[in-house]
Scaffold this motif. Structure first.
Motif, PDB file in Angstrom:
ATOM      1  N   HIS A  90      32.421  41.654  38.053  1.00  0.00           N
ATOM      2  CA  HIS A  90      33.084  40.909  39.125  1.00  0.00           C
ATOM      3  C   HIS A  90      32.150  39.776  39.536  1.00  0.00           C
ATOM      4  O   HIS A  90      31.048  39.665  39.022  1.00  0.00           O
ATOM      5  CB  HIS A  90      33.339  41.811  40.340  1.00  0.00           C
ATOM      6  CG  HIS A  90      34.093  43.059  40.034  1.00  0.00           C
ATOM      7  ND1 HIS A  90      35.460  43.128  40.026  1.00  0.00           N
ATOM      8  CD2 HIS A  90      33.663  44.305  39.710  1.00  0.00           C
ATOM      9  CE1 HIS A  90      35.841  44.358  39.723  1.00  0.00           C
ATOM     10  NE2 HIS A  90      34.769  45.096  39.520  1.00  0.00           N
ATOM     11  N   CYS A 129      36.589  37.657  44.805  1.00  0.00           N
ATOM     12  CA  CYS A 129      36.064  37.974  43.483  1.00  0.00           C
ATOM     13  C   CYS A 129      36.403  36.798  42.586  1.00  0.00           C
ATOM     14  O   CYS A 129      37.554  36.386  42.493  1.00  0.00           O
ATOM     15  CB  CYS A 129      36.690  39.237  42.916  1.00  0.00           C
ATOM     16  SG  CYS A 129      36.134  39.548  41.231  1.00  0.00           S
ATOM     17  N   GLU A 185      35.241  36.508  39.190  1.00  0.00           N
ATOM     18  CA  GLU A 185      35.309  36.791  37.753  1.00  0.00           C
ATOM     19  C   GLU A 185      36.506  37.683  37.482  1.00  0.00           C
ATOM     20  O   GLU A 185      36.677  38.709  38.139  1.00  0.00           O
ATOM     21  CB  GLU A 185      34.021  37.467  37.282  1.00  0.00           C
ATOM     22  CG  GLU A 185      33.981  37.760  35.791  1.00  0.00           C
ATOM     23  CD  GLU A 185      34.085  36.492  34.943  1.00  0.00           C
ATOM     24  OE1 GLU A 185      35.222  36.155  34.541  1.00  0.00           O
ATOM     25  OE2 GLU A 185      33.053  35.855  34.704  1.00  0.00           O
ATOM     26  N   CYS A 243      38.765  40.448  36.628  1.00  0.00           N
ATOM     27  CA  CYS A 243      38.328  41.837  36.518  1.00  0.00           C
ATOM     28  C   CYS A 243      39.513  42.769  36.308  1.00  0.00           C
ATOM     29  O   CYS A 243      39.426  43.962  36.530  1.00  0.00           O
ATOM     30  CB  CYS A 243      37.535  42.236  37.754  1.00  0.00           C
ATOM     31  SG  CYS A 243      38.435  41.965  39.278  1.00  0.00           S
ATOM     32  N   HIS A 298      42.612  41.480  40.277  1.00  0.00           N
ATOM     33  CA  HIS A 298      41.565  40.487  40.532  1.00  0.00           C
ATOM     34  C   HIS A 298      41.954  39.574  41.694  1.00  0.00           C
ATOM     35  O   HIS A 298      41.107  39.166  42.498  1.00  0.00           O
ATOM     36  CB  HIS A 298      41.355  39.689  39.239  1.00  0.00           C
ATOM     37  CG  HIS A 298      40.585  38.431  39.400  1.00  0.00           C
ATOM     38  ND1 HIS A 298      39.316  38.405  39.924  1.00  0.00           N
ATOM     39  CD2 HIS A 298      40.895  37.147  39.103  1.00  0.00           C
ATOM     40  CE1 HIS A 298      38.869  37.148  39.935  1.00  0.00           C
ATOM     41  NE2 HIS A 298      39.818  36.372  39.448  1.00  0.00           N
ATOM     42  N   MET A 325      41.125  40.963  45.401  1.00  0.00           N
ATOM     43  CA  MET A 325      39.820  41.582  45.568  1.00  0.00           C
ATOM     44  C   MET A 325      38.998  40.672  46.464  1.00  0.00           C
ATOM     45  O   MET A 325      38.080  40.001  46.042  1.00  0.00           O
ATOM     46  CB  MET A 325      39.162  41.781  44.198  1.00  0.00           C
ATOM     47  CG  MET A 325      37.858  42.531  44.312  1.00  0.00           C
ATOM     48  SD  MET A 325      37.282  43.071  42.712  1.00  0.00           S
ATOM     49  CE  MET A 325      35.572  43.426  43.124  1.00  0.00           C
TER      50      MET A 325
HETATM   51 CU   LIG Z   1      36.754  41.638  40.730  1.00  0.00          CU
END
Ligand SMILES: [Cu+2]
Lengths: 323, 636
Positions: free
Chosen positions: A157, A192, A194, A196, A200, A203
């Motif tokens: 992440h 977040c 990246e 994931c 995602h 997050m």
């Molecule tokens: Cu993430």
């Protein structure tokens, strides 16, 4: 022209955004300065080169035979315009890179250490040595340097609070460090960055920068185990919670519930949001979340509760009183 | 201007056609080794992938047009952006350039085919099968959803169960075969098959760019093949290369992936630059200024691009010193592009600029790539990258580079070279309309994204909350996306209509300088009855009429004249100066490339479902293909 509109739009649309240019932290300030320097250079470079292109093209269009040789030779033109001038600009940027890069990474004495672990799809937050474990909400004292230690025990992440600092990935098997100081109190959205997996997009987290006094009060309260139930219904709720599947995934400090797959719920009621800032922490949202978290956050790693209506109400009453 | 075909004395056109013609119908389709047919196939196939992948992007943009939208599920969104990215890079951008290279490189250097015509056919079949394989996953509802970069551990079995991701991993390793053999073929062709007198310092810039492209492919593609193969071993055979819990390294994957991934960006971009250098010079009616510096720049980009991959990993916690080095290298790579810009400007400055559609796309490219390059410099600056990495700023930047600076040149190339391929001109009016729609749509779609990135919007999110100031810009971007797509559609329509009704192009509609314009449009199967003799960097401008060679008695000169064409041969020349050296036989139609590619496809399919029997069948087909192929070669 496009670049000029940027400034206007940035000013106009910035409201409410976790903007990298509307900063409240030392690190983000430094980076924003780098941006404005580059932005200025970019406008000049774009305008000059685009002007060359347009002029070259317009001149060329108007004639029927090749133009006369220019005062400077083609080669000199190519060298100066394509190599020398850009090289000077790049050297400036290289120096900025190194100096700012070092300033951003320089450790501070007396920094508050916060451990953050990227989870699917939420953030586990711990304050080492202070007995605090919470989720998706990071409280910080304004003016004190912070050192966030980042890792993950699942996928990669990336921890990003645009208004306070740049981002750093949380990578399984290694601990990365992000340093910054919040210099204005307020609540800042974290995301977040990246990819994931399924959630995602949901997050997020919040960073609450507050006065040192407020922060201490929060930290003291947060370090305590959960309070005793104060009503019949709450007591019933605790019983249901620790006996049902909830306890397998969630911890409520001071009770037999010590699961770790989901967020620590010891002081859930003190948190502003649930589900990594997916919904606000209101009684109706919480009740819907417990009954079926996937309705708010599809694919969430928390199964729908298999509880009777009265049990559900009791658990809700219990969790709502965990402040 | 007369064509060589018509000029060459003493040969019988019908006789040559008989020697070179493919069998009609399906058998000929499966067995041809003609670089022009294969080139067209490459281009058509990759444009089909382009269209499909572009439609996916429109679905993604529609979902993002408003906050909290529910048009598609998060799963579908993640699958679509994974397939979109993978398709654009592996199944459109790379192969479409290979397609132009295939068709035009032999024509530009005045030869009758590629150095390894069968390998060429093989390379196409592999590309086609790999594309079909990859899309099978999508068609049966098992599309990969780990992003086009497929970072571990997200793509390990633990987090991505099912065959979905195997379509990606195996597909990438699969298509890598095609790219690699294609590269070998381009290199040997460009070095050994040039017309007499076409020394390296007279080589058209596009040929230079294909050379750099091919060398880069050879060094870069193994890295992604290794990355994808190790990933598949982790997934299929339970190794732990990238599994941190068992002592593997998640970052190792990123290093391998980007060791290919960054050069790849330039791999795509360098042939586009080569196209631009040729088109800008022709429509300025003037030799390219700074030819040598342009070529040196292309080579320099090729080298430096292998030293910048870490700039995709600036936020993974690597030490400052290491990242600063890669940051510096990423800044330096801007210089060769700067040189080319000023060389192009100098070319137009004194030229007679003609605003034909190819030139219009070239100008669009200049203005778009300028911004893509500037934002590229910005993201090379470490501290700034900490903020914008993985944000919409990057989405904007990468589309300015890969869509703007690669797709615009490709469209310029379509308008420029299709008349050579079909013998008919495209409509200028529709071309201008298409350009303006694309150009405006492009900027409306992708410019707002850079602001969104600065406003904190991360990439690869299937939705976003309202109230963050992102709504308006996202909506504008979506509108731009549809506009861009409409512009693309106009060009497709233009191509289809003009294919039937376009004005005849004649051999050299643009008054261009390079050899592909020296033969008829479309070129005959054998390209040149007699091989031209080159004495200038701009043979069609400086050598009129263009002299052609005659066949001599010895092996070095036997293939030069029409007699050489009659025997399906083409001359070999020396690497530097292109002096006749010997003669190469061009093999005839053969099904082996198809069979071999089919065998590999069966093998890959068997790996997907892990059946040993299937793998065995694949290996047998493959073995038969290889052995028979090698055997037959012995005959010559
Ligand atoms: Cu993430």
């Amino acid at each position: 022209m496009l670049l000029v509109t940027t400034t206007l739009v940035l000013a106009a649309c910035g409201g409410g955004s976790p903007s990298t240019l509307h900063t409240s932290g030392t690190s983000a300030d430094k980076i924003a300065n780098v941006w404005w320097l580059m932005f200025g250079l970019a406008v000049v470079v774009y305008v000059v080169v685009a002007a060359f292109i347009v002029v070259a093209f317009v001149r060329g269009r108007g004639r029927t035979t090749s133009g006369p040789a220019s005062r400077i030779s083609d080669n000199a033109f190519v060298w100066i315009g394509g190599l020398v001038v850009p090289a000077v600009i790049l050297i400036v940027l290289g120096i900025v890179t190194v100096t700012t890069g070092r300033a951003l990474r320089a450790p501070d004495r007396g920094a508050l250490v916060v451990d953050v672990i990227g989870k699917d799809w939420w953030w586990k937050v711990q304050y080492p040595g202070r007995g605090i474990t919470t989720a998706n909400e990071i409280h910080l004292p304004v003016g004190q340097p912070v050192e966030v230690r980042l890792t993950s025990d699942n996928v990669v992440h990336s921890f990003w609070v645009p208004e306070l600092a740049g981002k750093v990935d949380t990578i399984p098997g290694q601990v990365n460090v992000l340093r910054f100081t919040a210099d204005r109190s307020g609540t800042y959205l974290g995301l977040c960055a990246e990819f994931c997996g399924l959630q995602h997009a949901n997050m997020h987290f919040q960073v609450v920068a507050q006065s040192p006094g407020d922060f201490e009060r929060w930290a003291t309260q947060e370090a305590r185990p959960t309070a005793e139930p104060t009503s019949e219904e709450q007591a019933q709720g605790e019983l249901v919670f620790v006996r049902s599947s909830c306890a397998g995934c969630h911890t409520v400090r001071g009770t037999p519930a010590v699961g770790t797959r989901g967020p620590d719920l010891t002081h859930l009621a003190s948190r502003r949001t649930i589900g990594a800032v997916t919904v606000e922490n209101t009684p109706s949202n919480l009740s819907r979340w417990i009954a079926n978290a996937g309705s708010a956050k599809p694919g969430v790693l928390m199964p729908p509760a298999l509880l009777s209506a009265p049990d559900l109400a009791a658990v809700l009453a219990y969790l709502e009183s965990r402040s | 201007m007369a064509t060589i075909t018509a000029d060459a004395p003493g040969y019988d056109d019908d006789r040559l056609e008989e020697v070179w013609e493919d069998e009609p119908g399906i058998p000929g389709f499966l067995t041809t080794v003609d670089h022009k047919r294969i080139g067209v196939r490459y281009i058509v196939t990759s444009f089909i992938f382009f269209a499909v992948s572009g439609l996916m992007a429109l679905v993604l943009r529609t979902q993002l047009a408003t906050s909290n939208a529910g048009l598609i599920s998060p799963t579908t969104y993640n699958e679509l952006f994974t397939v979109h990215g993978t398709t654009m890079i592996f199944l459109f951008n790379t192969p479409v350039l290979a397609g132009f290279g295939n068709y035009f490189l032999p024509l530009m250097i005045g030869t009758r085919d590629m150095a390894f015509p069968r390998l060429n056919a093989f390379s196409y079949w592999i590309f086609l099968f790999a594309g079909i394989f990859f899309f099978t996953g999508f068609a049966i509802g098992h599309a990969p959803s780990g992003g086009w970069f497929a970072y571990t551990p997200l793509t390990d079995r633990a987090y991505s169960p099912g065959v979905n991701l195997d379509f990606w991993g195996l597909g990438v390793a699969f298509v890598g075969i095609s790219t690699t053999v294609g590269a070998v073929n381009f290199i040997v062709t460009a070095i050994k098959l040039r017309a007499p007198g076409l020394s390296l310092n007279r080589l058209p810039v596009f040929v230079w760019s294909m050379l750099v492209f091919s060398f880069m492919v050879l060094f870069a593609v193994p890295a992604v093949t290794v990355a994808a193969s190790l990933l598949e071993m982790d997934r299929l055979f339970h190794t732990s290369f990238f599994v941190p819990a068992h002592g593997g390294s998640a970052l190792l994957y990123q290093h391998l992936f980007w060791f290919w991934g960054h050069p790849e960006v330039y791999i795509l971009f360098i042939p586009a630059l080569g196209m631009m250098s040729m088109i800008i010079a022709v429509f300025s009616r003037r030799p390219l200024s700074g030819y040598v510096w342009i070529v040196v720049s292309l080579i320099a980009i090729g080298f430096i691009s292998f030293g910048v991959w870490i700039h995709h990993m600036f936020v993974t916690g690597l030490p400052l010193l290491a990242t600063a080095f890669f940051s510096a290298a990423s800044l330096v790579i801007a210089l060769p592009s700067g040189v080319q810009y000023f060389a192009w400007i100098a070319t137009m400055w004194r030229g007679v600029v003609q605003l034909k559609t190819p030139m219009l796309f070239a100008l669009g490219f200049l203005l778009i790539f300028l911004l893509g390059g500037i934002t590229g410099v910005m993201v090379s600056v470490l501290p700034f990258d900490y903020q914008v990495e993985d944000s919409y700023f990057i989405v904007s930047h990468l589309h300015y580079v890969l869509n703007g600076a690669v797709v615009f040149p490709i469209f310029a190339a379509l308008y420029y070279w299709i008349p050579k391929m079909t013998g008919r001109l495209l409509s200028e009016r529709l071309g201008h309309l298409s350009f303006w729609t694309m150009f405006i749509g492009f900027n409306v779609a992708f410019f707002p994204m850079s602001i969104l990135g600065l406003l904190g919007m991360p990439r690869r999110v299937y939705t976003y909350p309202s109230g963050l100031g992102w709504d308006t810009l996202n909506f504008i971007s979506t509108v731009g996306g549809f506009m861009f797509a409409f512009g693309v559609l106009l060009t497709f329509v233009n191509i289809l209509v003009s294919h039937r009704r376009g004005r005849p192009a004649g051999p050299d509609p643009w008054g261009a300088d390079s050899l592909e314009w020296a033969t008829s449009s479309p070129p005959p199967d054998y390209n040149f009855a007699a091989i031209p003799i080159v004495a200038s960097r701009h043979p069609l401008w400086d050598q009129r009429p263009l002299p052609v060679a005659a066949s001599g008695p010895d092996a070095a000169t036997a293939a030069l004249g029409p007699e050489g064409a009659e025997r399906r041969t083409t001359p070999f020349t020396t690497g530097l100066r292109a002096e006749p050296e010997s003669t190469m036989t061009i093999p005839g139609e053969t099904a082996f490339p198809f069979v071999l590619a089919l065998g590999i496809a069966v093998l890959v399919g068997a790996l997907l479902v892990t059946t040993a029997l299937g793998a065995l069948v694949g290996v047998v087909i493959l073995g038969v293909g290889v052995l028979r192929w090698a055997w037959r070669t012995g005959e010559h």
